[in-house]
Design a protein around this motif. Structure first.
Motif, short mmCIF file in Angstrom:
data_model
loop_
_atom_site.label_atom_id
_atom_site.label_comp_id
_atom_site.label_asym_id
_atom_site.label_seq_id
_atom_site.Cartn_x
_atom_site.Cartn_y
_atom_site.Cartn_z
N MET A 1 0.83 -1.20 0.00
CA MET A 1 0.00 0.00 0.00
C MET A 1 0.87 1.25 0.00
N TRP A 2 1.96 1.17 0.72
CA TRP A 2 2.87 2.31 0.83
C TRP A 2 3.48 2.62 -0.53
N GLY B 1 0.50 3.65 -2.85
CA GLY B 1 -0.26 4.82 -2.41
C GLY B 1 0.57 6.08 -2.32
N THR C 1 -4.90 10.37 3.96
CA THR C 1 -4.43 10.47 2.58
C THR C 1 -4.69 9.17 1.84
N LEU C 2 -4.46 8.06 2.52
CA LEU C 2 -4.59 6.78 1.85
C LEU C 2 -6.04 6.47 1.50
N ALA D 1 -6.52 7.51 -1.85
CA ALA D 1 -5.69 6.93 -2.91
C ALA D 1 -6.53 5.98 -3.76
N GLU D 2 -6.21 5.94 -5.04
CA GLU D 2 -6.93 5.05 -5.95
C GLU D 2 -6.06 3.84 -6.22
N PHE D 3 -6.50 2.67 -5.76
CA PHE D 3 -5.76 1.45 -6.07
C PHE D 3 -6.50 0.72 -7.18
N GLN E 1 -6.12 -3.74 -5.04
CA GLN E 1 -7.01 -3.62 -3.88
C GLN E 1 -7.32 -4.96 -3.27
N LEU F 1 -10.19 1.78 3.10
CA LEU F 1 -9.05 1.84 2.18
C LEU F 1 -9.32 1.05 0.91
#
Lengths: 515, 516
Positions: A191-192, A195, A203-204, A207-209, A214, A272
């Motif tokens: 994720m880090w 993201g 912020t996360l 974030a668009e995964f 995801q 998330l």
């Protein structure tokens, strides 16, 4: 005021101080530990009133932030929503009671008394830490470090089972949790990287995964939380750990630590990875349903009181699971309320079982029988705890269980119907347990056990009274807790569900339904 | 014409000063052996070596602000003392200083951990004499200085031949050091012989690799090799086989599977201070060298070597972790854990780019301090036969010596990568770098091996705390000032890098630059 950092650090500093109390002054260590936990409770109460549960309030409140590892974008940042607040309060309420309940536990295990109370405080600090932080790396840190004090509490201070079994339980607990934690670590790193090299929760969430990413990240987090909670089929460590830990620590283990699993799902998995959460929801609900039925059946068949209570918890976590993944507002706030109520009810049950076990020197149901004749008061409290556990109307767990079932029923009737079977089984295991231990003819073996003739003493009365009061008050008037929970649940669900699916049930109507 | 002018290469003495200081001090140390009276040698050598190491460290630190891309290379570009090189040199020196403290310890055992002459058997007259008043082999100090000097050259060599020379300079003293254990002599000598034979093979592979690469590129310096690979005119078979052979030589030193088999035997047989020194400093040197070869010389073949080295990393991690589970001797357990850690380091290297390099350097520092502290702890648990390293002997140590067991538990948690220890931050760094370099599969295997590896560590914790002490549970000696200092430094760094790793991470980030 910096409530959250104080709440996290105070127990940890207290643990350090208590650890260095000389071994020959156990009384000082106990008093110090109790004092620290009471201070924490005071700060938690203050934080409760500082928290704004209005509709316009920020999602994460009481925020604090300090630099930590700028190169990685990690910060010592704190911030809680309503869900975290109630869990935090639950921890702060249970810990002093557990410390009181454990007053004589360390002596029984013939180990260092200051060490035991230091470990309990360290456990409290790390658990509060997981609820209070808003930095994912910091969350992971507390999530993992928490294992260490619990490991030693189970391994060194559990006194009701043989040493070999204790070691086995401690190692199993540690390894299971570590496996989950390392999967989560992989997901945290992923994720880090994806993201944008930040650990900031807020912020996360923006974030668009990608869909595939995801799902993998969700899985990493979910496995960790499912082991922690525990959900079927990751549950096998809990009966061993719950059976081997001293009763007070077991109350914390099941009452709070396991909730970190469900809390993690609500705080991290759903906001998330909303798309993945929807995709995995049927599986999670299926696991929860199996857990409800399977663990309840196992609980019916248990002869060991502490293992029995552990199994009942697994069944209850199934209810929380379906509540979370039903993605309706009622079920969601029911699930969160369930987390609180279950902490109170099962905490009480574990503590009372601990009182029984300490008197009898055995955890086996068959070693009791008719104990109510010797100790009417304690047996009565055992009965109340049992009724709370099976969600008798009028006691707090009923409200949450009802909300969960109601919320689930609106979206999936089959699931709700199957889950209802769990309620029937709950009645079976609780009533049977109470009947075999406290009712009926007096077990002749009990007559020779002198401590069994001592009914509830003052210390024990102080321990159980607040829990019973809370169970009854929240059973009739859950509004204060629901008011705090509802905005957070609403926000969490709006992350997951597209607006048209979220049923806009206002807070007041759910309270009506709860009654 | 007709007149050939042989031009001497320009040497930048300021850049080379750290190594020159060490080699000079080592030569002088040999003279001390010859001329100083026996009883005086140990204090003289110890102080002298520590002074030399500190002086070299100061020289390294002073050099840092002066380095630019232009003046980094010296001696006809055979040595490249760039920021990354200085970081690695500094790491080797700092870890060398800390392990040197263990070499100097004499209070744990009369006569010290080193035998005066290889032929002296345990319990014989000369051995007893050593226990009474003699310091044992004080040659170890110059040997360590030579080894450290060689390692420092190794991580800055910009040319395969210089690298080979440096490899031999630091390997030969290590072979000797391994044979000098005063207790369990046969084990120690067997270990040294094994290490020497296998090491010689590895060196031969390396040298043959150099020859093949020369055949490909027509030169042995990294810049030309890099250019030649870019041009792509040479015979690719020569290049790939040459690189493979170079890698074998380097991975042998790094203790990566399948070139790891010497590690447990050597770690177990060598005197524990030497083991600590090897586990910390040799790792830095081996990975520093490996990274330079891969990043500077052969970066354009990354597509070819990354999958192969990835498989090796996975193999190393899994093999180290699985075999660690079956170990019953603590030194061997730590040896297998060091193999697994070589795998994690390799994962960082394969992350590639600045992040890969800086994560690897951070890991090397974190792991070095941790492993020195762990081996320092092993020297404290003793019975009549010296160190008691069998796992079963540690049962119940937590009850007898809670402080010792507490510290060792902390170190084991660090090995297991639990947060608040350097083990966690280091692992996070390398896994993060690998994930960033699209090597997610390596991270997954890394996580898997971490899970397996947690079990043997936990077994030691269970042994110490949850088992009852037996009749033969050895006693924990009170460490002397030197061992205490080494231990304290190791434990403190492990804690600080776990809680507040920022300064070192930033240092490693700013230094993660090789000059081609």
């Amino acid at each position: 005021m910096k409530y959250l950092s104080i709440l996290t650090l105070a127990p940890l500093v207290g643990a350090l101080v208590v650890a260095f109390v000389p071994r020959n002054k156990p009384q000082l260590a106990k008093q110090l530990a109790l004092l620290v936990s009471l201070v924490v409770l005071g700060v938690a109460v203050a934080a409760w009133f500082a928290f704004d549960s209005g509709d316009t309030a920020q999602r994460l409140q009481l925020q604090e932030s300090y630099t930590w590892i700028p190169a990685w974008g990690a910060k010592f940042s704190f911030g809680i929503d309503g869900i975290a607040l109630v869990m935090l309060a639950l921890t702060a309420v249970l810990t002093p009671l557990v410390i009181l309940a454990s007053w004589h536990d360390a002596e029984r295990s013939k180990r260092s008394v200051p060490a035991y109370f230091a470990l309990l405080l360290a456990l409290e600090g790390t658990m509060i830490g997981t609820f209070a932080v808003s930095d994912v790396l910091l969350f992971y840190l507390f999530f993992e470090v928490m294992l260490v004090p619990m490991y030693f509490i189970i391994g060194s201070f559990g006194s009701d089972v043989p040493a070999k079994q204790r070691q086995y339980a401690a190692v199993k607990f540690f390894l299971y949790s570590l496996v989950g934690g390392l999967f989560m670590l992989a997901a945290v790193i992923g994720m880090w990287v994806l993201g944008g090299h930040t650990f900031d929760w807020q912020t996360l969430t923006n974030a668009e995964f990608s869909t595939i990413a995801q799902r993998w990240l969700f899985l990493g987090f979910f496995i960790a939380f499912a082991i922690k909670a525990p959900f079927f089929p990751f549950h096998t460590w809990l009966p061993d750990a719950g059976g081997a830990a001293p009763a007070g620590a077991a109350a914390l283990l099941v009452g709070v630590m396991d909730k970190i699993g469900t809390f993690g799902i609500l705080r991290y998995c759903l906001p998330l990875f909303p798309e993945a959460s929807r995709w995995f929801a049927p599986w999670a609900i299926a696991l929860s349903l199996v857990g409800i039925i399977y663990a309840a059946l196992l609980a019916v068949g248990q002869n060991d009181l502490k293992r029995l209570v552990s199994y009942t918890s697994i069944a209850h976590f199934g209810f929380i699971g379906i509540g979370i993944f039903a993605f309706t507002f009622q079920a969601g706030s029911g699930a969160v309320l369930y987390m609180v109520n279950h902490g109170l009810a099962t905490g009480l049950l574990f503590l009372v079982v601990g009182m029984f076990v300490a008197r009898r020197g055995s955890t086996l149901v068959t070693d009791f029988g008719g104990a109510g004749k010797l100790m009417p008061l304690l047996a009565g409290i055992f009965f109340i705890a049992g009724m709370a556990s099976l969600a008798l109307p009028g006691l707090a767990p009923f409200v949450s269980e009802f909300l969960v079932l109601l919320g689930v029923f609106t979206v999936n009737k089959t699931v709700a119907v199957i889950a209802t079977v769990g309620i029937i089984l709950a009645a079976a295991y609780v009533l049977w347990m109470i009947q075999r231990t406290t009712q009926g003819n007096l077990n002749p073996a009990l007559a020779d056990v002198a401590p069994m003739k001592k009914d509830l003493n003052l210390r024990e009365g102080i321990i159980v009274a607040p829990l019973i009061v809370l169970l009854i008050v929240l059973g009739f008037y859950p509004k204060p807790v629901l008011d705090v929970i509802n905005p957070a649940v609403q926000a969490t669900l709006s992350d997951v569900v597209t607006p048209e699916r979220a049923d806009p049930a206002p807070a007041t109507s759910t309270v009506e339904a709860g009654k | 014409m007709g007149e050939t002018v042989l031009k001497l290469p320009a040497l930048d003495y300021a850049a080379l000063a750290p190594m020159l200081i060490l080699f000079f001090a080592a030569c002088l140390g040999v003279l001390v052996e010859a001329f100083a009276p026996r009883g005086w040698r140990n204090p003289i050598q110890l102080v002298w070596s520590l002074l030399a190491l500190v002086a070299a460290l100061v020289a390294v630190v002073l050099r840092v602000p002066d380095v630019t891309a232009e003046n980094a290379q010296t001696a006809v570009a055979a040595v490249s003392i760039d920021q990354a090189g200085l970081f690695l040199q500094g790491a080797i020196l700092v870890l060398g200083i800390v392990s040197m403290l263990l070499f100097g310890e004499r209070t744990l055992e009369n006569g010290g951990p080193f035998v005066a002459q290889a032929a002296i058997t345990v319990g014989s007259e000369p051995d007893r004499r050593q226990a009474a008043r003699e310091p044992g082999a004080t040659e170890v100090y110059p040997l360590v200085l030579f080894a450290v000097g060689g390692m420092m050259l190794f991580v800055t060599a910009n040319d395969l031949l210089v690298m080979f020379v440096a490899l031999e300079v630091f390997s030969l003293p290590l072979y000797l050091l391994c044979a000098l254990a005063r207790r369990k002599r046969l084990l120690s000598q067997e270990a040294a012989l094994k290490y020497f034979l296998l090491g010689a093979y590895a060196s031969a592979f390396f040298l043959f690799g150099v020859a093949l690469v020369y055949g490909y590129a027509g030169a042995v310096d990294f810049r030309t090799i890099h250019t030649a690979i870019g041009a792509g005119t040479g015979n690719i078979v020569l290049l790939l086989i040459g690189l493979a052979m170079l890698a074998i030589g380097l991975l042998f030193k790094a203790a990566a599977a399948p070139f790891h088999v010497w590690t447990p035997d050597v770690y177990q047989g060598a005197p524990t201070p030497v083991t600590a020194f090897m586990a910390a400093c040799t790792k830095v040197a081996a990975f520093g060298g490996l990274a330079r070869v891969l990043y500077v010389g052969f970066d354009r073949t990354a597509w070819d070597y990354t999958p192969v080295l990835g498989v090796i990393a996975v193999l190393t991690m899994l093999l180290g972790a699985i075999l660690a589970v079956t170990q019953t001797d603590l030194k061997r357990l730590l040896a297998y854990s060091s193999i697994a850690n070589a795998g994690y380091l390799l994962v960082g290297v394969l992350g590639g780019g600045r992040e890969g390099l800086s994560s690897m350097m951070f890991y090397l520092v974190a792991y070095g301090f941790l492993v020195i502290a762990a081996f320092a702890m092993l020297t404290l648990v003793r019975d009549a036969d010296g160190e008691a390293t069998h796992l079963s002997r540690w049962a119940g140590l937590g009850k007898r010596s809670p402080l010792f067991a507490g510290i060792f538990t902390f170190l084991l948690l660090a090995f297991a990568g639990i947060p608040l220890t350097s083990g966690f931050t280091a692992k996070f760094a390398v896994f993060g770098a690998a994930m960033g370099g699209n090597q997610t599969w390596l991270v997954l295997f890394g996580v898997l091996s971490s899970i397996i590896l947690a079990f043997p560590y936990l077994r030691v914790v269970v042994m110490m705390w949850l088992s009852e002490p037996g009749e033969t549970t050895p006693s924990v000696s009170i460490p002397g000032a030197l061992t205490s200092a080494a231990l304290m430094i190791g434990v403190l760094v492990t804690l600080v890098l776990g809680v507040w790793p920022s300064p070192v991470i930033e240092l490693a980030n700013s230094a993660s630059d090789f000059i081609r």
